[in-house]
Scaffold this active site. Structure first.
Site, PDB file in Angstrom:
ATOM      1  N   ARG A   1      -6.008  -3.615  -0.976  1.00 38.08           N
ATOM      2  CA  ARG A   1      -5.132  -3.241  -0.064  1.00 38.08           C
ATOM      3  C   ARG A   1      -4.831  -1.567  -0.315  1.00 38.08           C
ATOM      4  O   ARG A   1      -4.546  -1.032   0.445  1.00 38.08           O
ATOM      5  CB  ARG A   1      -3.691  -3.663  -0.088  1.00 38.08           C
ATOM      6  CG  ARG A   1      -4.028  -5.475   0.239  1.00 38.08           C
ATOM      7  CD  ARG A   1      -4.560  -5.737   1.537  1.00 38.08           C
ATOM      8  NE  ARG A   1      -4.474  -6.631   1.807  1.00 38.08           N
ATOM      9  CZ  ARG A   1      -5.606  -7.885   1.656  1.00 38.08           C
ATOM     10  NH1 ARG A   1      -6.682  -7.346   1.071  1.00 38.08           N
ATOM     11  NH2 ARG A   1      -5.392  -9.096   2.266  1.00 38.08           N
TER      12      ARG A   1
ATOM     13  N   GLU B   1      -7.828   0.143   0.956  1.00 42.36           N
ATOM     14  CA  GLU B   1      -7.657   0.212   2.476  1.00 42.36           C
ATOM     15  C   GLU B   1      -6.331   1.156   2.903  1.00 42.36           C
ATOM     16  O   GLU B   1      -6.685   2.066   3.920  1.00 42.36           O
ATOM     17  CB  GLU B   1      -6.968  -1.065   3.046  1.00 42.36           C
ATOM     18  CG  GLU B   1      -7.209  -1.508   4.574  1.00 42.36           C
ATOM     19  CD  GLU B   1      -6.642  -2.855   4.734  1.00 42.36           C
ATOM     20  OE1 GLU B   1      -7.531  -3.654   4.817  1.00 42.36           O
ATOM     21  OE2 GLU B   1      -5.479  -2.853   5.302  1.00 42.36           O
TER      22      GLU B   1
ATOM     23  N   SER C   1      -3.183  16.838  -7.744  1.00 42.23           N
ATOM     24  CA  SER C   1      -3.902  16.111  -9.100  1.00 42.23           C
ATOM     25  C   SER C   1      -3.744  14.648  -9.251  1.00 42.23           C
ATOM     26  O   SER C   1      -2.556  14.257  -9.308  1.00 42.23           O
ATOM     27  CB  SER C   1      -3.312  17.193 -10.065  1.00 42.23           C
ATOM     28  OG  SER C   1      -4.132  16.689 -11.213  1.00 42.23           O
TER      29      SER C   1
END
Lengths: 147, 147, 147, 147, 147, 147, 147, 147, 147, 147
Positions: free
Chosen positions: B88, B91, B114
């Protein structure tokens, strides 16, 4: 029938022409900056009223409404992203993926964080050593089902 | 000489045996839960004093100290993660990668967040419709150099 | 501390030795056949009481309980499956993926079917021209969030 | 000679223009919603009579008939799908692939479920906690041959 | 419990020791050479009676029977095969794949050749310019379903 | 100068317009159906006389001759094919690749079946339980050289 | 609105037409050759003043300024580069990657060399046995954070 | 016969035990730090005299000499590196690959920088805003041949 | 039963122990250096008499003969090789692949060079500017069949 | 400004129109057939004088000269080639890669064969059993550097 990508290009052209920011556009339609940007990039669908507000604020042609409402196909080009800004987030998922699993499941039990019932924000934290990007993800915990 | 993976396994065994949580371990060594977990999983290096505290608190053999201090090689198994909890997040990076680029660079200019000068936390937001996972990433903004 | 794969192997050995089926094991612990099989294969975590029932019914060593309760890392070997039985399901997703998107989103709006708040069953439909496999997936609809 | 993709685009344009749904189109030609959608997306071939009904109902040009009858080449873009709705089905195949193999072969013997002699339906199950998507796959069992 | 690969290794050892060929083994159990070889390599499951014959003919330990009967997981190592003998068949599928689709569907209609209800034989055709390998594949035609 | 793909498209258009089959085209030029189809798809080169016959039979423009004679670059799109008809052949190579190696090398010695000095045919075997596709591959055996 | 790639093509055309080198262009705008080249190739963004200087020096249309200022998406075509000049640098990273990690972390502690706060130069070292390419990379050391 | 990886492990053990650095080892054998490190990691072969010095300085067993002299097979694990320190160099090659090609070939003509007739050094540049890593690569220019 | 890889390791051990070269081994068995090396590496099968000579010359155990005669499975680890010596040959195939196709088919007609009925040699060409490697490949031309 | 690919297409058109061969073109410009072909395919750069000769001999437009002189980007489409003629060379590198490493490094020491300071020729060896393709590669040996 306009494709979402064509509407996105139209939005970019107006945004540059009028010197707008995503933040001002988001404020104009009463939504968050992150969601508004993603919807303008074609990765989320507008609701009827946010589409109307966007069309009015930007002066988009009425025919774009259909595309703004359309459910997007959410796909991306590179399985491993290359642009350094995006790659750093991929790296965070790689380096801290197992850590996130350990900590989230310790706090919540066996399940996942939803990426659908989900919000995200980006903030700037001023810092004399260099400003900091703060990204906050907020997703509903979904416990695994046993049946 | 113990490998980091062997020390990780030793930590897991003690943690289960003593019924500890990552949070209690983190408190014991005075560091955050996310960082402590990632360092115990071998993805970050301990400082001298946090290594000592961990060894004392968990009762790890003294010979583990060297491995705890060692700089980790940060690698992961699947270029596209599969475990649903980790996927997830992948995604989210795929769906919102370009959005993050637009919004961060609008706020900060051309550069990146960063992933090294970086912290992350996981919190639980209680909610009657279902508790929510809140993940906060905080990284220094690094502007691109022109030379 | 036993790994989930070791417990799975122990279950297979007993199952073969006692000539059990997944269905009888599932009945013994009061859960569905699909879920029970997946949990025995290490792809779902047992609850406290189902773990106790499984241990008792199969005569597993008490020390397996910890592994049965553990949250699994759900990963698979081949990104594109090869075993013909599994490949056919992958092919269905490939051939009918866009169709599922069109039909589900037409019925439910913009969102997805959860694979977490999810159940699945496998049934046999007798048919003189050849029996048929009936696989029923049942997942909660999750609408996309706008924020 | 029109390509299947061009006919699909023509169908989409008419469907949007006339505000039709896949379900109404399917009813008009006397076939199921899932099959009709997949055939309109170019992933199944129409029979002579369903092509005629579709052309009449939608008012498609007669020259589209040839393409509607044509045998499709069934290919998809991403080996690992990315759109979240489609990915969840891929994840189900990954997580439950071995389970499906165990349970189907326990019920039917050594063989597979056909993805060719196959039907699929999508239903909505109303539920106060959130409606549920029910996907039913029905394929002929094909036993392996020994020769 | 022996794994299929262990039984395969035992068969290879006996086959070499007794200087048998796949053809003689196949004759001894009354099955074809191709099927017998594939089943001995662990890619097909034996029936009860062919397992008994194989065990008797080769003098395999009785405990191998269980593995011989077990349904195989049919997987292969290299998505694109490398051994030149196997690669040439992959090349034939690549070069002639669309041709096979055109010719089979012209003769049979929209559908496929089953790889499950399937037999294959290998024959030697003597030829003064160099003997020829004749591979015959025979699979049931499966028409696509409309529903 | 026409590209092979353009000539292929021209052949498809005429074939559909005149309601021809690959078999009738093959008969008209005195070659097999499989080879003729593959050459028309641009995967084999015509000889001078077969090109002339094809041009005459189909009424192709004379300028197509050059392309018909041209040596093709034999490439295919998907390393792992997806169309179900083609995939089943790929699956056969995967499942039976080692078997083919064992059986061919047992009959012929160390070497391979040529995919160049090679013919293939597709036949229909009528069968009350469902007609069967018979694919026969015939390639010269090439023994490995020692030098 | 011009895309970066279009501006790059315009720069190449003028550069060839006027027989300029990257070095002379870099001198004209007061920046280094490497940075100037990368920015002209669209992989870095110009500042306001360097964009003005470039436009004036090359005689680019004023409308290119917007694109020159735009933040680039930094992506590349081949995950493993193929052009021999570029591949050799990839090979250096492959062969010496672990060495760089050992030596940099020995000198600096646990952290990385920034590729963002970064400069690079290319020089020619004359040598009677053949001139040598000297590439100097200079990046800020970023220590890992513990929190 | 010891494998190079075993000798590398022996060197690491002694290095840690004696608290040595790569730099002190390099000085002891009279070679550069980068080359010495890479050779100790098994990515370069020692000469007879450097092997002797290394064995003497570290007190390695005499039998390691053969492995130290052996020509290495230079391979790496991840085609796209993941450890952040190594990835940044990969990113530099991706982002600046075409730039390096433009600038090197402008200075030297059509050809490449050798990665074989090649040296590399790593230096620390002190800087009040944060120390900087300076990596210098020096490779012979090899012009392409025309023949 | 020894695996080919085990025999290869035994050959390497003896070769190093007796300070032999591939060339001397090849001379001892009366075959070429390239073929002998490849067969010792397990990529070609020995004939009965060359196996006997090798066993006698090196003093290999008699039980290795079976493995030496066995038909090898010719597979390699990295689809894109990484070791620089091997990569350069891969690069030659990439850069000059289409050239080889043009030139060979111009000289021979439509067909390929066999990699089975094939020999290869490696020679040293002395040259004051640096010695040169000469690799000569010699394979039978195989014309494509039309049928 | 013409791209290399456009000049290549122009050369092909003239070559076919005038019925030339690569060999006659190579003779006309006084270079080898392999190099001339590769340069005409855009994989090598012409020198000033060979470009002039080619333009004159073929009657190419003067404006092509710039492209002929341009340094090529040497890239190829398929990481694993598919056309059978090219694949066989890839297979040779796969099967004989380690052999080439053993034999070349035995003859020359630790280093590689250059693919840059490199020539290649293709010859026809007449043979009553079938003509043979002889490919000769000749590259400078480059020893690894120690520093």
């Amino acid at each position: 029938m306009l494709k979402k990508i064509e509407v996105t290009e139209a939005i970019f052209a107006i945004k540059k022409d009028k010197q707008l920011t995503w933040e001002t556009i988001a404020n104009a339609i009463g939504m968050s900056t992150v969601w508004t940007t993603s919807a303008c990039l074609g990765m989320n669908s507008f609701t009827d009223s946010t589409a109307d507000k966007l069309i009015e604020y930007l002066g988009l042609p009425a025919e774009t409404k259909f595309s703004l409402l359309e459910n997007p196909t959410k796909e991306w080009d590179k399985s491993v992203p290359q642009d350094p800004l995006v790659y750093r987030f991929y790296e965070v998922v790689g380096v801290y993926g197992d850590t996130l699993k350990e900590v989230i499941q310790e706090k919540f039990g066996d399940g996942i964080m939803s990426a659908i019932d989900f919000t995200m924000s980006v903030d700037k934290e001023e810092n004399p050593k260099g400003d900091r990007v703060v990204v906050t993800m907020n997703g509903k915990f979904l416990p695994y089902n046993a049946w």
